[in-house]
Design a protein around this motif. Structure first.
Motif, PDB file in Angstrom:
ATOM      1  N   GLU A  41      -6.570  22.848   7.729  1.00 33.18           N
ATOM      2  CA  GLU A  41      -7.011  23.533   8.952  1.00 33.18           C
ATOM      3  C   GLU A  41      -5.894  24.176   9.759  1.00 33.18           C
ATOM      4  N   SER A  42      -4.743  23.513   9.846  1.00 36.79           N
ATOM      5  CA  SER A  42      -3.737  24.120  10.725  1.00 36.79           C
ATOM      6  C   SER A  42      -2.350  24.310  10.135  1.00 36.79           C
ATOM      7  N   ALA A  43      -2.038  23.670   9.017  1.00 33.50           N
ATOM      8  CA  ALA A  43      -0.684  23.833   8.479  1.00 33.50           C
ATOM      9  C   ALA A  43      -0.714  23.889   6.950  1.00 33.50           C
ATOM     10  N   PRO A  44      -1.178  25.027   6.385  1.00 32.18           N
ATOM     11  CA  PRO A  44      -1.324  25.117   4.928  1.00 32.18           C
ATOM     12  C   PRO A  44      -0.013  24.928   4.175  1.00 32.18           C
ATOM     13  N   ASP A  45       1.112  25.129   4.864  1.00 30.16           N
ATOM     14  CA  ASP A  45       2.388  24.988   4.159  1.00 30.16           C
ATOM     15  C   ASP A  45       3.015  23.603   4.345  1.00 30.16           C
ATOM     16  N   LEU A  46       2.240  22.664   4.886  1.00 30.36           N
ATOM     17  CA  LEU A  46       2.735  21.288   5.047  1.00 30.36           C
ATOM     18  C   LEU A  46       2.829  20.620   3.672  1.00 30.36           C
ATOM     19  N   ALA A  47       4.054  20.271   3.296  1.00 26.45           N
ATOM     20  CA  ALA A  47       4.259  19.746   1.933  1.00 26.45           C
ATOM     21  C   ALA A  47       4.116  18.233   1.890  1.00 26.45           C
ATOM     22  N   CYS A  48       3.278  17.759   0.963  1.00 28.14           N
ATOM     23  CA  CYS A  48       3.224  16.322   0.679  1.00 28.14           C
ATOM     24  C   CYS A  48       2.873  16.155  -0.793  1.00 28.14           C
ATOM     25  N   ARG A  49       3.321  15.057  -1.377  1.00 30.49           N
ATOM     26  CA  ARG A  49       2.945  14.778  -2.763  1.00 30.49           C
ATOM     27  C   ARG A  49       1.749  13.849  -2.772  1.00 30.49           C
ATOM     28  N   TRP A  50       0.825  14.072  -3.693  1.00 35.26           N
ATOM     29  CA  TRP A  50      -0.258  13.110  -3.927  1.00 35.26           C
ATOM     30  C   TRP A  50      -0.892  13.437  -5.270  1.00 35.26           C
ATOM     31  N   ASN A  51      -1.529  12.477  -5.874  1.00 42.29           N
ATOM     32  CA  ASN A  51      -2.288  12.748  -7.092  1.00 42.29           C
ATOM     33  C   ASN A  51      -3.619  12.006  -7.109  1.00 42.29           C
ATOM     34  N   CYS A  52      -3.557  10.683  -7.289  1.00 41.90           N
ATOM     35  CA  CYS A  52      -4.807   9.990  -7.626  1.00 41.90           C
ATOM     36  C   CYS A  52      -5.646   9.631  -6.413  1.00 41.90           C
ATOM     37  N   LYS A  53      -5.005   9.457  -5.279  1.00 47.76           N
ATOM     38  CA  LYS A  53      -5.686   9.051  -4.047  1.00 47.76           C
ATOM     39  C   LYS A  53      -6.400   7.709  -4.200  1.00 47.76           C
ATOM     40  N   ALA A  54      -5.875   6.866  -5.061  1.00 43.56           N
ATOM     41  CA  ALA A  54      -6.487   5.555  -5.255  1.00 43.56           C
ATOM     42  C   ALA A  54      -5.436   4.476  -5.506  1.00 43.56           C
ATOM     43  N   GLY A  55      -4.214   4.742  -5.092  1.00 49.85           N
ATOM     44  CA  GLY A  55      -3.166   3.728  -5.217  1.00 49.85           C
ATOM     45  C   GLY A  55      -2.728   3.449  -6.643  1.00 49.85           C
ATOM     46  N   LYS A  56      -2.900   4.432  -7.539  1.00 51.74           N
ATOM     47  CA  LYS A  56      -2.563   4.171  -8.936  1.00 51.74           C
ATOM     48  C   LYS A  56      -1.399   4.995  -9.465  1.00 51.74           C
ATOM     49  N   CYS A  57      -1.041   6.074  -8.748  1.00 54.04           N
ATOM     50  CA  CYS A  57       0.004   6.941  -9.301  1.00 54.04           C
ATOM     51  C   CYS A  57       1.321   6.821  -8.547  1.00 54.04           C
ATOM     52  N   GLY A  58       1.275   6.347  -7.302  1.00 58.78           N
ATOM     53  CA  GLY A  58       2.519   6.162  -6.553  1.00 58.78           C
ATOM     54  C   GLY A  58       3.199   7.456  -6.138  1.00 58.78           C
ATOM     55  N   SER A  59       2.429   8.484  -5.811  1.00 59.76           N
ATOM     56  CA  SER A  59       3.037   9.767  -5.422  1.00 59.76           C
ATOM     57  C   SER A  59       3.193   9.933  -3.921  1.00 59.76           C
ATOM     58  N   CYS A  60       2.278   9.340  -3.132  1.00 60.94           N
ATOM     59  CA  CYS A  60       2.195   9.701  -1.718  1.00 60.94           C
ATOM     60  C   CYS A  60       2.944   8.733  -0.810  1.00 60.94           C
ATOM     61  N   SER A  61       4.040   8.190  -1.292  1.00 61.95           N
ATOM     62  CA  SER A  61       4.849   7.270  -0.494  1.00 61.95           C
ATOM     63  C   SER A  61       5.402   7.967   0.746  1.00 61.95           C
ATOM     64  N   ALA A  62       5.351   7.270   1.862  1.00 65.98           N
ATOM     65  CA  ALA A  62       5.882   7.825   3.113  1.00 65.98           C
ATOM     66  C   ALA A  62       6.155   6.679   4.073  1.00 65.98           C
ATOM     67  N   GLU A  63       6.734   7.015   5.208  1.00 65.26           N
ATOM     68  CA  GLU A  63       6.950   5.994   6.225  1.00 65.26           C
ATOM     69  C   GLU A  63       5.993   6.247   7.379  1.00 65.26           C
ATOM     70  N   ILE A  64       5.032   5.347   7.528  1.00 58.44           N
ATOM     71  CA  ILE A  64       3.987   5.505   8.542  1.00 58.44           C
ATOM     72  C   ILE A  64       4.311   4.568   9.697  1.00 58.44           C
ATOM     73  N   ASN A  65       4.512   5.136  10.846  1.00 61.45           N
ATOM     74  CA  ASN A  65       5.028   4.379  11.992  1.00 61.45           C
ATOM     75  C   ASN A  65       6.243   3.543  11.574  1.00 61.45           C
ATOM     76  N   GLY A  66       7.062   4.130  10.733  1.00 58.21           N
ATOM     77  CA  GLY A  66       8.303   3.484  10.314  1.00 58.21           C
ATOM     78  C   GLY A  66       8.177   2.517   9.158  1.00 58.21           C
ATOM     79  N   MET A  67       6.932   2.269   8.708  1.00 57.64           N
ATOM     80  CA  MET A  67       6.740   1.314   7.609  1.00 57.64           C
ATOM     81  C   MET A  67       6.513   2.056   6.292  1.00 57.64           C
ATOM     82  N   PRO A  68       7.269   1.696   5.232  1.00 57.36           N
ATOM     83  CA  PRO A  68       7.053   2.343   3.929  1.00 57.36           C
ATOM     84  C   PRO A  68       5.682   1.976   3.350  1.00 57.36           C
ATOM     85  N   LYS A  69       4.848   2.998   3.114  1.00 59.72           N
ATOM     86  CA  LYS A  69       3.484   2.757   2.643  1.00 59.72           C
ATOM     87  C   LYS A  69       2.993   3.911   1.790  1.00 59.72           C
TER      88      LYS A  69
END
Lengths: 247, 602
Positions: A41-69
Motif C-alpha cells: 500500500e505505501s512502500a513498494p520498494d521496502l525490501a524484506c526476505r521471505w518465502n514460506c510464511k510458515a516458519g520452515k525456510c528461515g528467510s524472514c529473520s529480523a529484530e522485532i522490538n530488538g528481539m531476534p525473531k
C-alpha cells in the motif's frame, strides 16, 4: 479495524533511518503480514526476505522490538501495539537494504566444514542399519532452518565481530550433526579447536533462547563438542601418549 | 548496448529446489561446469515446505510393495493421462535415489530393524513414504545443498531470470538480474535446465511462497516450447483456513496418514459417503478397518481420508457448500481423537507431526493434540508444465531441459502425495545427466545482443513512468479472479469471463509504475513476475476450457463426468506469432508389459 505503528529501518549498506508506517491489524496477523501490507500500500520498494510464511525456510529473520525473531511466526497479539513496533534487520551481519542483511558469510563458513563421510555400507542390501534412538539427537540438529537468528544473537559475533575466528552456534550445531551422525567417519575436533574457535563460546545460551526450532543448541550440541575437544586435545594422559608417538 | 555482466557455464540450472540441486549435482559429476541460479537464497526454495515424505517402493514396512504397485498407483491417481514411461522410470528409480540421499547424509526416521521407515499416504496402496517427521522437504534440500556445495557448482543467489536467449531454435542461455543492485546478467550455457517449481501465486489461497510465479513455465513458453496438462491444478484438501493471515498454509497429508480423520460440523466422517468406484476395492468401508490400516494391519484397507487429493478436496468443498462446514468455512481434521486408541497420544502426535503441532500452536493458538483443526482446500501444485521426453527430460526445444514441478507428464491429471519429492530426485538426476551430455556434444551458441536490449528495455519500463499501476494491486486482482473463476469447480462461462479479465490485466501490467531505485526493489520484482503469472493463468484457463470433462485436478460443473474420449490425449499450449495456440497431443499406446502390470494390480 485497529491500527498500529511500525517503525522500520529504511536504507542501504551505508546507513539508514527508522521510518514510521501505519498498518491495519486483523485477527491472527503476524509481523510479516504488516510488512506486506505496508509494501503493497505505501512502500513498494521496502525490501524484506521471505518465502514460506510458515516458519520452515528461515528467510524472514529480523529484530522485532530488538528481539531476534522470524517475522512470519511473530503474532501481533503477542506484542504491545499501543507502542510503536520497531523492525530492524539482523545486526550481526552487514545491512544490504531495509530489512535485509548480508548473510553470505554463513555460506562461506559452511564450505569450510569437512563434509559428511560415511563408513562403507555394512548391511546385506548395500545400505546401513541405524536405530531410531541413535539418530534422535542428530535429527534434532537437522531441524535447523538456517534463519541465523542464533548467529545474530551470539555476542562473539554481534559485539566482538569474531567472524574470522568463530563459526557461531549455527555451524557448531551443523558440526555436531556431522560428528554425532552414526555413519560419519570424519574427525572435526581439531578444526573445532583451531579454525572454528569453539573456545570463544562461554555458554550464555542466548542462541538456544532465540532458536525458532527449539534446538537445545548449547546443551546438546556445543557442550558435547567442547567435551570432545577437551578429551582429545587437553587430556594429559592422551597428550603424553601423543608426545611419545611423535618420537 | 545494455550494460551487463556475462557468465559462462556448460550447463545452467535455473531453480535451486530439489530438482535443480539434484540436476546440478549430476551435471557436475559428469565433469562439466555448472551454474545454479536461485531466485532466493540457497536452501530456501519451496521444497523446504514439503512435509509428508518421498514415495519410493522400497518395501521396508510392507514387503508386498514394489515398483509395479507404485507405477499402477501413480497411473490410477493420474487417471491414466500420465506419461506412462515417466511413471515407470519414477517407480523403478525412486528407491535408489532415496538410498543415495542417505549416503549423502540424510537421516530418515527408522523402522524397528533399523531401515528407512515408510508411512501411509493418499493413493498409495502400501506404506511408501520415506520421511523425517513432517519436515521431509527440509531434509531433502539440506542434504542436496550440503552435498552440492562441495561439488564445485557456481551458485548465483537472489538472481531472477527475465527470458531465455536463443540462437535459432536452440536455447543458449538466459538474461537475468541480480536482486541486490538490479544489475543485468547474461548467462551463456550449452544446455539450460529449468527447475523453477510451480504457479501457486496465480491464486489467492495457496500453499506456495512468493516464488511460485510460473517462471519456468512462462520462460519456456515464450521461447517457443510446448506446455501440456496446464488445466490440471492440485488443490490440496487440507490448508489452514483460520486465522485469515495464514489461510492456505499447508497441513500435511501425514496427519491423515497417522490416523487423522475428516469430519463436518455435524460430526460426521463424510469421506465414507463418496468413494469412487475405481477405489472401492482398496478402501475401508468402516471406521474400525480404517484405524487398523493406519496402525499397520496388512489385511485392512485404507480409510477414505487417504483417497486421492483431487477427490478429498472436492468432498470438502461439497460439505462446506452444503452448509456443513466449520465456522470459518472449512471442515474438521481431527488427530486428537486417537487418544481413544493409544495411551500416549499427545506425545505420539508431537513426535510424528512436530511442525504441525508447532504451526497450529504458534499461528492459530490451537493444540492439535486436544482440538480438531479447521482445514480447507488450498492451491498447491500444478501437474501441467513443460513437455519433456521421459528419459532425458529434454523439452521440445534443443538445449532446453526441465525437471520437477515445472515439467509435466509423470502425474497425469492428479499427483499422489509423496510423488513430488521423488519426482525431483529421479528426474532432476536425469535432466542433469542428459543436459551434461548435450553440453559435451555442442559448443556455445551465439548470443543475440538485440534480444538483450529488447528485454532490458521492457524490464526497466516501470521505472520510466511517472505514474501508473501498482504491481501488487494487479497481482492481487489476478489472484482473486483465478480463485473465483478458474478454481476448484469450473464452468465455461466463468472461464471465458476469466479470459476477458486476463486481457485487461495484461494491459494494466504493461503500465506498472514502481517508485524508488533499482536496488532490491520488491515492487519491481513483482512487476516482472506479473508477465509469468499472466502467461500461466492464460494457459491454465485455455487448457481448462478445451478439456470438456472432469478428471483429476480439473472439475467442470458443466461437464461433471469423465469422458473416455479425453483419455486419449493431453492438451498442449504453444506460442505461435505471439498468440497462445491450443492443440491435442495423442497419448502413445502403452506397451503390453505395462498394461499387464496395471491389470495385475487390479
Amino acid at each position: 479495524m485497529a491500527k498500529a505503528t511500525f517503525s522500520i529501518r529504511r536504507g542501504g549498506r551505508d546507513g539508514g533511518e527508522m521510518v514510521d508506517y501505519q498498518a491495519e491489524v486483523s485477527e491472527g496477523m503476524v509481523v510479516l503480514d504488516a510488512v506486506h501490507q505496508i509494501q503493497a500500500e505505501s512502500a513498494p520498494d521496502l525490501a524484506c526476505r521471505w518465502n514460506c510464511k510458515a516458519g520452515k525456510c528461515g528467510s524472514c529473520s529480523a529484530e522485532i522490538n530488538g528481539m531476534p525473531k522470524l517475522m512470519c511466526m511473530t503474532r501481533l497479539d503477542t506484542i504491545d501495539l499501543s507502542q510503536t513496533v520497531t523492525i530492524e534487520p539482523m545486526r550481526a551481519f552487514p545491512p544490504i537494504k531495509d530489512l535485509i542483511s548480508d548473510v553470505s558469510w554463513n555460506y562461506e563458513v559452511k564450505k569450510r566444514i569437512k563434509k559428511f563421510n560415511p563408513r562403507k555400507p555394512d548391511a546385506e542390501d548395500g545400505t546401513w542399519r541405524m536405530q531410531q534412538s541413535d539418530i534422535d539427537r542428530v535429527q534434532e540438529f537437522r531441524k535447523c532452518i538456517e534463519c541465523y537468528l542464533c548467529q545474530d544473537v551470539c555476542h562473539v559475533l554481534r559485539d566482538h565481530n569474531k567472524h574470522e575466528e568463530f563459526i557461531g552456534p549455527r555451524f557448531l550445531v551443523y558440526t555436531a550433526a556431522l560428528e554425532m551422525h552414526p555413519l560419519d567417519t570424519e574427525n572435526r575436533t581439531e578444526d573445532l579447536k583451531d579454525m572454528f574457535g569453539i573456545g570463544y563460546c562461554n555458554i550464555t545460551k542466548c542462541c538456544t533462547k532465540v532458536c525458532p526450532e527449539h534446538i537445545t543448541i548449547t546443551d546438546n550440541a556445543i557442550i558435547p563438542l567442547k567435551e570432545r575437544v577437551v578429551d582429545e586435545h587437553y587430556d594429559p594422559l592422551k597428550k603424553l601418549v601423543k608426545l611419545f608417538r611423535k618420537k | 548496448m545494455t550494460d551487463h555482466t556475462t557468465f559462462e557455464h556448460d550447463v545452467l540450472v535455473i531453480g535451486a529446489g530439489g530438482a535443480g540441486l539434484r540436476a546440478a549435482i549430476e551435471a557436475t559429476a559428469a565433469g562439466v561446469s555448472v551454474g545454479l541460479i536461485c531466485k532466493s537464497l540457497l536452501g530456501k526454495a519451496h521444497t523446504v515446505m514439503a512435509e509428508g515424505g518421498m514415495a519410493a517402493a522400497m518395501g521396508n514396512v510392507d514387503d508386498r510393495d514394489n515398483w509395479k504397485v507404485h507405477f499402477s498407483d501413480t497411473m490410477r491417481g493420474g487417471q491414466y493421462v500420465n506419461n506412462w514411461r515417466m511413471a515407470e522410470l519414477h517407480a523403478k528409480e525412486a528407491p535408489d535415489r532415496v538410498r543415495e540421499l542417505e549416503a549423502w547424509g540424510a537421516v530418515f526416521d527408522r523402522t524397528k530393524d533399523g531401515k528407512i521407515l515408510q508411512r501411509n499416504f493418499g493413493g498409495h496402496r502400501y506404506p511408501r513414504l520415506a520421511h523425517v517427521g513432517d519436515r521431509t522437504g527440509l531434509e531433502l534440500i539440506r542434504t542436496l545443498q550440503d552435498h552440492g556445495i562441495h561439488q564445485g557448482i557456481d551458485v548465483h543467489m537472489e538472481v531472477t531470470v527475465i527470458s531465455l536467449l536463443k540462437d535459432g531454435d536452440r536455447v543458449v542461455g538466459c538474461f537475468a538480474y541480480e536482486r541486490e543492485h538490479g544489475r543485468f546478467r547474461v548467462f551463456k550455457a550449452k544446455a539450460v535446465i529449468l527447475a523453477t517449481g510451480g504457479v501457486g501465486r496465480a491464486y489467492r489461497i495457496t500453499s506456495n511462497s512468493w516464488e511460485g510465479t510460473g517462471d519456468g513455465h512462462a520462460l519456456a513458453y515464450h521461447a517457443g516450447a510446448e506446455l501440456i496438462d496446464m488445466e490440471f491444478i492440485q488443490f490440496h484438501p487440507t490448508g489452514m483456513v483460520w486465522p485469515p493471515s495464514v489461510r492456505g498454509i499447508l497441513v500435511t497429508e501425514g496427519v491423515r496418514g497417522e490416523g487423522g480423520i475428516l469430519k463436518n460440523s455435524e460430526g460426521k466422517r463424510f469421506m465414507f459417503d463418496d468413494i469412487p468406484a475405481n477405489y472401492k476395492e482398496q478402501t475401508a468401508d468402516n471406521e474400525e478397518e480404517g484405524w487398523r490400516y493406519v496402525t499397520g494391519d496388512k489385511n485392512a484397507r485404507r480409510p477414505p481420508e487417504l483417497l486421492t487429493r483431487d477427490h478429498v478436496a472436492r468432498c470438502i468443498n461439497r460439505e462446506v457448500k452444503a452448509g456443513r462446514g466449520t465456522p470459518h468455512g472449512g471442515v474438521y481434521l481431527d488427530i486428537a481423537w486417537i487418544k481413544e486408541k493409544i495411551k500416549d497420544a499427545p506425545e505420539h502426535i508431537k513426535r510424528k507431526l512436530p511442525s504441525m503441532y508447532h504451526q497450529f500452536m504458534q499461528l492459530a493458538n490451537l493444540d492439535i493434540t486436544t482440538t480438531p483443526m479447521e482445514v480447507g482446500p488450498t492451491t498447491h501444485y500444478i501437474m501441467g508444465g513443460i513437455r519433456v521426453d521421459a528419459d532425458t527430460q529434454a523439452s521440445t526445444l534443443p538445449g532446453l531441459y526441465a525437471a520437477g514441478e515445472c515439467a509435466s507428464g509423470i502425474n497425469g491429471a492428479n499427483r499422489l502425495g509423496g510423488n513430488s519429492l521423488s519426482d525431483l530426485i529421479v528426474f532432476g538426476k536425469r535432466a542433469g545427466e542428459y543436459a551434461a551430455q548435450f553440453s559435451k556434444e555442442n559448443s556455445h551458441g551465439s548470443i543475440d545482443d538485440a534480444q538483450i536490449d529488447r528485454e532490458a528495455k521492457r524490464a526497466l519500463e516501470p521505472f520510466e513512468r511517472v505514474d501508473g499501476e501498482n504491481p501488487f494491486a494487479i497481482q492481487h486482482d489476478l489472484q482473486g479472479m483465478m480463485q473465483d473463476l478458474v478454481g476448484i469447480v469450473r464452468q465455461e462461462s466463468e472461464m471465458l469471463e476469466a479470459l476477458d479479465g486476463l486481457a485487461k490485466l495484461n494491459e494494466r501490467a504493461k503500465k506498472t509504475f514502481v517508485p524508488g531505485n533499482i536496488d532490491f526493489n520488491p515492487g519491481w520484482h513483482t512487476s516482472l513476475d506479473l508477465r509469468n503469472l499472466l502467461t500461466v493463468s492464460e494457459a491454465i484457463t485455455r487448457s481448462a476450457i478445451e478439456r470438456k470433462e472432469s478428471r483429476g485436478g480439473q472439475f467442470r460443473d458443466d461437464y461433471p463426468d469423465k469422458d473416455p474420449e479425453f483419455s486419449k490425449f493431453n492438451i498442449a499450449v504453444k506460442e505461435v506469432n505471439g498468440e497462445m495456440q491450443i492443440s491435442r497431443v495423442p497419448i502413445p499406446e502403452m506397451p503390453a508389459e505395462l498394461k499387464q502390470v496395471i491389470e495385475e494390480m487390479g
